[in-house]
Scaffold this motif. Structure first.
Motif, PDB file in Angstrom:
ATOM      1  N   UNK A   2       0.836  -1.195   0.000  1.00  0.00           N
ATOM      2  CA  UNK A   2       0.000   0.000   0.000  1.00  0.00           C
ATOM      3  C   UNK A   2       0.875   1.250   0.000  1.00  0.00           C
ATOM      4  N   UNK A   3       0.201   2.396  -0.155  1.00  0.00           N
ATOM      5  CA  UNK A   3       0.977   3.636  -0.316  1.00  0.00           C
ATOM      6  C   UNK A   3       1.700   4.055   0.956  1.00  0.00           C
ATOM      7  N   UNK A   4       2.762   4.847   0.758  1.00  0.00           N
ATOM      8  CA  UNK A   4       3.556   5.453   1.820  1.00  0.00           C
ATOM      9  C   UNK A   4       4.125   4.436   2.801  1.00  0.00           C
ATOM     10  N   UNK A   5       4.420   3.265   2.252  1.00  0.00           N
ATOM     11  CA  UNK A   5       5.176   2.296   3.043  1.00  0.00           C
ATOM     12  C   UNK A   5       6.653   2.661   2.941  1.00  0.00           C
ATOM     13  N   UNK A   6       7.396   2.497   4.028  1.00  0.00           N
ATOM     14  CA  UNK A   6       8.831   2.785   3.941  1.00  0.00           C
ATOM     15  C   UNK A   6       9.543   1.818   2.995  1.00  0.00           C
ATOM     16  N   UNK A 115       9.815   6.545   0.655  1.00  0.00           N
ATOM     17  CA  UNK A 115       8.488   5.919   0.853  1.00  0.00           C
ATOM     18  C   UNK A 115       7.869   5.670  -0.508  1.00  0.00           C
ATOM     19  N   UNK A 127      10.102  12.421   1.863  1.00  0.00           N
ATOM     20  CA  UNK A 127       9.603  13.638   2.513  1.00  0.00           C
ATOM     21  C   UNK A 127      10.179  13.755   3.915  1.00  0.00           C
ATOM     22  N   UNK A 203       4.445  16.973   4.709  1.00  0.00           N
ATOM     23  CA  UNK A 203       3.153  16.293   4.523  1.00  0.00           C
ATOM     24  C   UNK A 203       2.520  16.697   3.194  1.00  0.00           C
ATOM     25  N   UNK A 206       4.433  15.081   0.277  1.00  0.00           N
ATOM     26  CA  UNK A 206       4.150  13.659   0.071  1.00  0.00           C
ATOM     27  C   UNK A 206       2.750  13.468  -0.499  1.00  0.00           C
ATOM     28  N   UNK A 207       1.813  14.241  -0.003  1.00  0.00           N
ATOM     29  CA  UNK A 207       0.435  14.115  -0.470  1.00  0.00           C
ATOM     30  C   UNK A 207       0.329  14.466  -1.956  1.00  0.00           C
ATOM     31  N   UNK A 214      -1.227   9.093  -8.757  1.00  0.00           N
ATOM     32  CA  UNK A 214      -2.542   8.496  -9.017  1.00  0.00           C
ATOM     33  C   UNK A 214      -3.152   9.034 -10.310  1.00  0.00           C
TER      34      UNK A 214
ATOM     35  N   UNK B   4       9.600  11.166  10.680  1.00  0.00           N
ATOM     36  CA  UNK B   4       9.019  11.204   9.334  1.00  0.00           C
ATOM     37  C   UNK B   4       8.049  10.038   9.137  1.00  0.00           C
ATOM     38  N   UNK B   5       8.401   8.878   9.688  1.00  0.00           N
ATOM     39  CA  UNK B   5       7.505   7.718   9.602  1.00  0.00           C
ATOM     40  C   UNK B   5       6.168   8.024  10.297  1.00  0.00           C
ATOM     41  N   UNK B   8       4.129  10.135   8.038  1.00  0.00           N
ATOM     42  CA  UNK B   8       3.571   9.377   6.907  1.00  0.00           C
ATOM     43  C   UNK B   8       2.377   8.533   7.355  1.00  0.00           C
ATOM     44  N   UNK B  11      -0.526  10.783   7.267  1.00  0.00           N
ATOM     45  CA  UNK B  11      -0.942  11.058   5.891  1.00  0.00           C
ATOM     46  C   UNK B  11      -1.658   9.858   5.276  1.00  0.00           C
ATOM     47  N   UNK B  12      -1.183   8.659   5.586  1.00  0.00           N
ATOM     48  CA  UNK B  12      -1.818   7.446   5.047  1.00  0.00           C
ATOM     49  C   UNK B  12      -3.256   7.356   5.521  1.00  0.00           C
ATOM     50  N   UNK B  15      -5.347   9.649   3.606  1.00  0.00           N
ATOM     51  CA  UNK B  15      -5.557   9.232   2.215  1.00  0.00           C
ATOM     52  C   UNK B  15      -6.340   7.924   2.123  1.00  0.00           C
ATOM     53  N   UNK B  17      -5.576   4.841   3.470  1.00  0.00           N
ATOM     54  CA  UNK B  17      -4.848   3.568   3.565  1.00  0.00           C
ATOM     55  C   UNK B  17      -4.742   3.212   5.043  1.00  0.00           C
ATOM     56  N   UNK B  19      -4.572   0.163   6.542  1.00  0.00           N
ATOM     57  CA  UNK B  19      -3.835  -1.027   6.994  1.00  0.00           C
ATOM     58  C   UNK B  19      -2.522  -0.620   7.652  1.00  0.00           C
ATOM     59  N   UNK B  21       1.318  -0.250   8.853  1.00  0.00           N
ATOM     60  CA  UNK B  21       2.621  -0.348   8.190  1.00  0.00           C
ATOM     61  C   UNK B  21       3.371  -1.558   8.740  1.00  0.00           C
ATOM     62  N   UNK B  22       4.257  -2.120   7.935  1.00  0.00           N
ATOM     63  CA  UNK B  22       5.107  -3.183   8.485  1.00  0.00           C
ATOM     64  C   UNK B  22       5.906  -2.637   9.668  1.00  0.00           C
TER      65      UNK B  22
END
Lengths: 220, 304
Positions: A2-6, A115, A127, A203, A206-207, A214, B4-5, B8, B11-12, B15, B17, B19, B21-22
């Protein structure tokens, strides 16, 4: 996915030279009068490594004497250990290098990373917010050490639109803008402001990158 | 965790999302700082320790990584505080009178001025010149002068002790010793004007010396033959580190008296004074053998 995963960076090499030859020191930008030992790192992500090199200067009496990205990025590396960047720290003695490398690797493994800006993982965004600059990036950015800075990187079109969004989202000023292409064909910007403003800018950046990824074609 | 994580993650959620994060990579254990690295028991008895027993200089103090050990830093700060304290202490105006000495003062009017204007500390105030003319004995062989110099602490500490021993040593040699006196805000060269005023053949100023690390109580003595305004440092002989851990006052007084004796014999002082014949007379004080080790006074103790 999914999005914005490290996207965790891979540290490819960590090496030390306890007593480097003066000619080597000089050619890599060190000063044989002040520096004797070197620490070398290669990594498959360049911008997190610049951040990590700066982090090292906050933990030990080290100077970042050399840091350069390699052309076209880690997908086109010259060898298994080349990655995307070679960073070199220099110090008067090996203990300082040791402490600096420890901070550097800790930063790469636990803090700074790109990310994913889309589900397929084909667009990456960086970001990153640095709460307090060390003396390496502060010198490069022309800011006083201790300033907060948003370190923003994305591919060319995403970066352009996202930078505009970031500058408009918060009370930040552009310390430096690097239009595309960088050595690795990205574009980046360093924005300075107080910590909250830098976070808001990151933020928004990244957005906007996610949004461009998309819907890349506004004409359809 | 990376800030930063955290950003994010916010932000997720915004938006859509949702689920998780790992999980981040587990943070490495940060090892505790070394308890104490050097000198370790195995290192004891080595050269550095032996060498450090012979000096109060900062050798053989070990290290923790690239830094000093805590007790070394604390000791350093404590010693520096002793030195600062000594410089900042002012000799009370009535101290000279309380010790039965003639009280004199240089042209300096405040402690700050004393530190900033050495030139004013080298001349007597008008009242002091008058007091000197009224009370002091003239035409003496030796005029001892006690003074605060850069450490009033030292002057008040062992000053009287040294003055008494020095006076006794001079009188034992049959010299006419001047009226004891004490000068405030005094620099070394003040002895020139005082000696000239009382017509002394030799003037000796005993004063607190510039404090070093941990030694705020050291005295120095500067002796000049035929004191006159305009004499320079090359006309003087001096002895420093007169304190319990250096040369004790009683021993220093003997050595100073011998210096005075040499000056009276040779009618000169400073670089022109030939001291080669004194080695035998001075005995212990002039011995060329290594002096006894100075022990460092520990102001701070840290449990190891």
């Amino acid at each position: 996915m999914s999005i914005l995963e490290p996207i965790p960076p891979t540290v490819l090499s960590v090496r030390r030279i306890h007593a480097a030859h003066p000619s080597l020191l000089r050619s890599y930008g060190a000063d044989p009068e002040r520096h004797a030992s070197l620490g070398l790192v290669t990594c498959d992500q360049d911008d997190p490594t610049y951040v990590a090199l700066d982090e090292a200067t906050k933990h030990a009496k080290v100077d970042v004497v050399f840091a350069k990205s390699f052309y076209a990025g880690s997908a086109h590396a010259s060898g298994r250990l080349s990655g995307e960047i070679l960073g070199v720290i220099a110090a008067a003695d090996p203990d300082e290098i040791e402490e600096g490398l420890r901070a550097l690797v800790r930063c790469l493994e636990h803090d700074a990373c790109f990310y994913r800006a889309d589900e397929k993982g084909t667009v990456a965004v960086f970001p990153h917010v640095i709460a307090s600059l060390g003396h390496y990036l502060s010198r490069e950015a022309g800011l006083p050490a201790g300033t907060s800075m948003a370190y923003l990187v994305a591919p060319p079109v995403e970066a352009t639109i996202a930078l505009d969004a970031a500058l408009k989202a918060a009370d930040v000023r552009a310390a430096k803008i690097f239009p595309p292409p960088s050595e690795t064909n990205f574009a980046s910007a360093w924005l300075a402001g107080d910590l909250v403003a830098c976070e808001a800018a990151a933020l928004a950046y990244a957005e906007a990158v996610v949004e461009v990824a998309r819907r890349p074609r506004e004409d359809r | 965790m990376s800030s930063t994580r955290a950003l994010m993650q916010v932000l997720r959620a915004r938006l859509g999302a949702a689920d998780p994060l790992p999980p981040p990579a587990p943070a490495p254990e940060i090892p505790p700082p070394p308890h104490y690295v050097f000198p370790s028991p195995q290192m004891m008895g080595r050269y550095a320790e032996k060498a450090s027993a012979h000096t109060t200089a900062l050798v053989g103090i070990g290290h923790v990584g690239t830094r000093y050990a805590t007790d070394v830093v604390l000791q350093f700060q404590a010693e520096l505080a002793v030195a600062h304290q000594a410089v900042a202490t002012v000799l009370p105006e009535d101290w000279a009178a309380s010790q039965g000495l003639i009280g004199l003062q240089s042209r300096v009017t405040s402690h700050r001025q004393f530190l900033l204007r050495p030139d004013l500390g080298r001349r007597l105030s008008d009242e002091s010149v008058k007091a000197l003319r009224d009370k002091a004995q003239k035409g003496v062989d030796v005029q001892p002068i006690l003074a605060d110099g850069l450490s009033a602490v030292a002057c008040m500490g062992s000053g009287m002790d040294l003055l008494r021993h020095f006076t006794a040593a001079c009188e034992a040699r049959g010299w006419k010793v001047g009226t004891p006196m004490c000068a405030r805000y005094a620099r070394v060269w003040l002895e020139d004007e005082i000696g000239q005023e009382v017509g002394a053949r030799v003037a000796a100023i005993l004063l607190g010396e510039r404090p070093g690390l941990g030694t705020g109580d050291g005295l120095s003595a500067y002796i000049v033959h035929e004191p006159r305004i305009g004499k320079t440092d090359s006309d003087r002989n001096m002895m420093s580190n007169i304190h319990a851990r250096g040369t004790p006052p009683a021993q220093a007084a003997q050595k100073l008296a011998m210096l005075v004796g040499a000056m009276l014999d040779q009618r000169t002082s400073g670089v022109g004074l030939d001291l080669s014949s004194l080695a035998a007379e001075l005995g212990d004080a002039a011995a060329r053998a290594p002096r006894a080790p100075q022990q460092r006074v520990r102001l701070v103790e840290v449990k190891r």
